[in-house]
Design a protein around this motif. Sequence first.
Motif, short mmCIF file in Angstrom:
data_model
loop_
_atom_site.label_atom_id
_atom_site.label_comp_id
_atom_site.label_asym_id
_atom_site.label_seq_id
_atom_site.Cartn_x
_atom_site.Cartn_y
_atom_site.Cartn_z
N ILE A 222 -37.40 12.27 46.34
CA ILE A 222 -36.39 11.73 47.24
C ILE A 222 -35.79 12.93 47.98
O ILE A 222 -35.08 13.74 47.38
N PRO A 223 -36.08 13.10 49.25
CA PRO A 223 -35.64 14.32 49.95
C PRO A 223 -34.13 14.33 50.18
O PRO A 223 -33.48 13.29 50.20
N CYS A 224 -33.62 15.52 50.35
CA CYS A 224 -32.20 15.67 50.66
C CYS A 224 -31.97 15.30 52.12
O CYS A 224 -32.87 15.42 52.96
N ALA A 225 -30.78 14.83 52.40
CA ALA A 225 -30.39 14.48 53.77
C ALA A 225 -28.95 14.93 53.93
O ALA A 225 -28.04 14.25 53.49
N PRO A 226 -28.75 16.17 54.48
CA PRO A 226 -27.40 16.73 54.57
C PRO A 226 -26.40 15.72 55.13
O PRO A 226 -26.73 14.97 56.06
N PRO A 227 -25.21 15.61 54.52
CA PRO A 227 -24.67 16.51 53.49
C PRO A 227 -25.02 16.13 52.06
O PRO A 227 -24.48 16.70 51.12
N LEU A 228 -25.94 15.16 51.85
CA LEU A 228 -26.29 14.72 50.50
C LEU A 228 -27.52 15.47 50.01
O LEU A 228 -28.53 15.57 50.70
N SER A 229 -27.44 15.97 48.78
CA SER A 229 -28.59 16.60 48.14
C SER A 229 -29.53 15.53 47.61
O SER A 229 -29.23 14.32 47.68
N SER A 230 -30.65 15.95 47.04
CA SER A 230 -31.61 14.98 46.49
C SER A 230 -30.98 14.17 45.36
O SER A 230 -31.13 12.95 45.29
N SER A 231 -30.28 14.86 44.44
CA SER A 231 -29.66 14.16 43.32
C SER A 231 -28.56 13.21 43.79
O SER A 231 -28.42 12.10 43.27
N ALA A 232 -27.79 13.64 44.81
CA ALA A 232 -26.73 12.78 45.34
C ALA A 232 -27.32 11.54 46.03
O ALA A 232 -26.81 10.42 45.88
N ARG A 233 -28.42 11.73 46.75
CA ARG A 233 -29.08 10.58 47.38
C ARG A 233 -29.65 9.63 46.35
O ARG A 233 -29.60 8.41 46.51
N GLY A 234 -30.21 10.19 45.27
CA GLY A 234 -30.74 9.34 44.20
C GLY A 234 -29.64 8.50 43.57
O GLY A 234 -29.82 7.29 43.33
#
Length: 297
Positions: A222-234
């Motif tokens: 699950i790629p990061c999408a600033p300002p969210l990191s991969s873990s935050a997006r998950g």
Amino acid sequence: MTLIANLVFIEEAVYIYRRIPSFKRSVIIWINAAAPVIATTSCIGMWIPRSTMFTDFTAAVFFAIVIHKFLMMMIKECGGQKLLLKRFENGHFKISTGPCCCCCLCLPRVRITRRTLFWLKLGTFQFAFLRPVLMFLSIVLWTNGNYTLYNLSPKGAAIWISCFVGVLTIIALWPVGIMFQQVRTLLNCKKIIPKFALYQFILILNHLQAAIINILAMQRIIPCAPPLSSSARGAYMTQQLLIMEMFLITLISRVVYRRRYRELEPPERMAEESEANKQTPKIILNGAVNEDGLPRF
């Protein structure tokens, strides 16, 4: 969706409080509260990302209690522990069931006694007691910087606490599966199979689905999408999915639990009816069985 789920639960809780007998009222309310509580914690975690750890722990602790309550509900639906022992006084528990021993078909059956019921209840109660303790320990270590949820190295505390929680979860789910296999035929009139399916859906979605998405996020699938990191997006995806899923489960639970089911016959009356049926002469005429011995027109 979260607001509607909570309003539906409040309306259902009022109905249960008014119409359901007092000895099984509280456990049914606890079980019905699982989906709205998880939806609420997911909604809070979605809008306040830094609270995700606390909201996930709250939902996990609540569902640990619900697992114990579901076992108690099956016992109470049979009329309580005394009546359950009377109904199955010569019966045996099949312990070769999931998630522990579904492949161990050679395991012997265990007699249904007060002692075996105590061990089944203890198996779910230990999880309801130890899960909050472990969550409190995790938060204490997290505030000290020793606990990172996504750090699964052997030197970190997260991997050991997670493994211990996993073992406790399997031990807690085993008694529920054993009891369900024993009473599902007896409680078929009370729709115990749909109720058990809803309980299983909440378990799978809240634990297995979240674990799979977290693993994908840690592997950067699950790629990061600033300002969210991969873990935050998950975590964000998990919370969005849980809100929709718990909303649907809340609506289905209202349909299943709101219906009024007839109470089970006392064991003495069932025994009398079976004896009367044995003593009634029966003959077969043209493939039809008549209890009075007369032909059926």
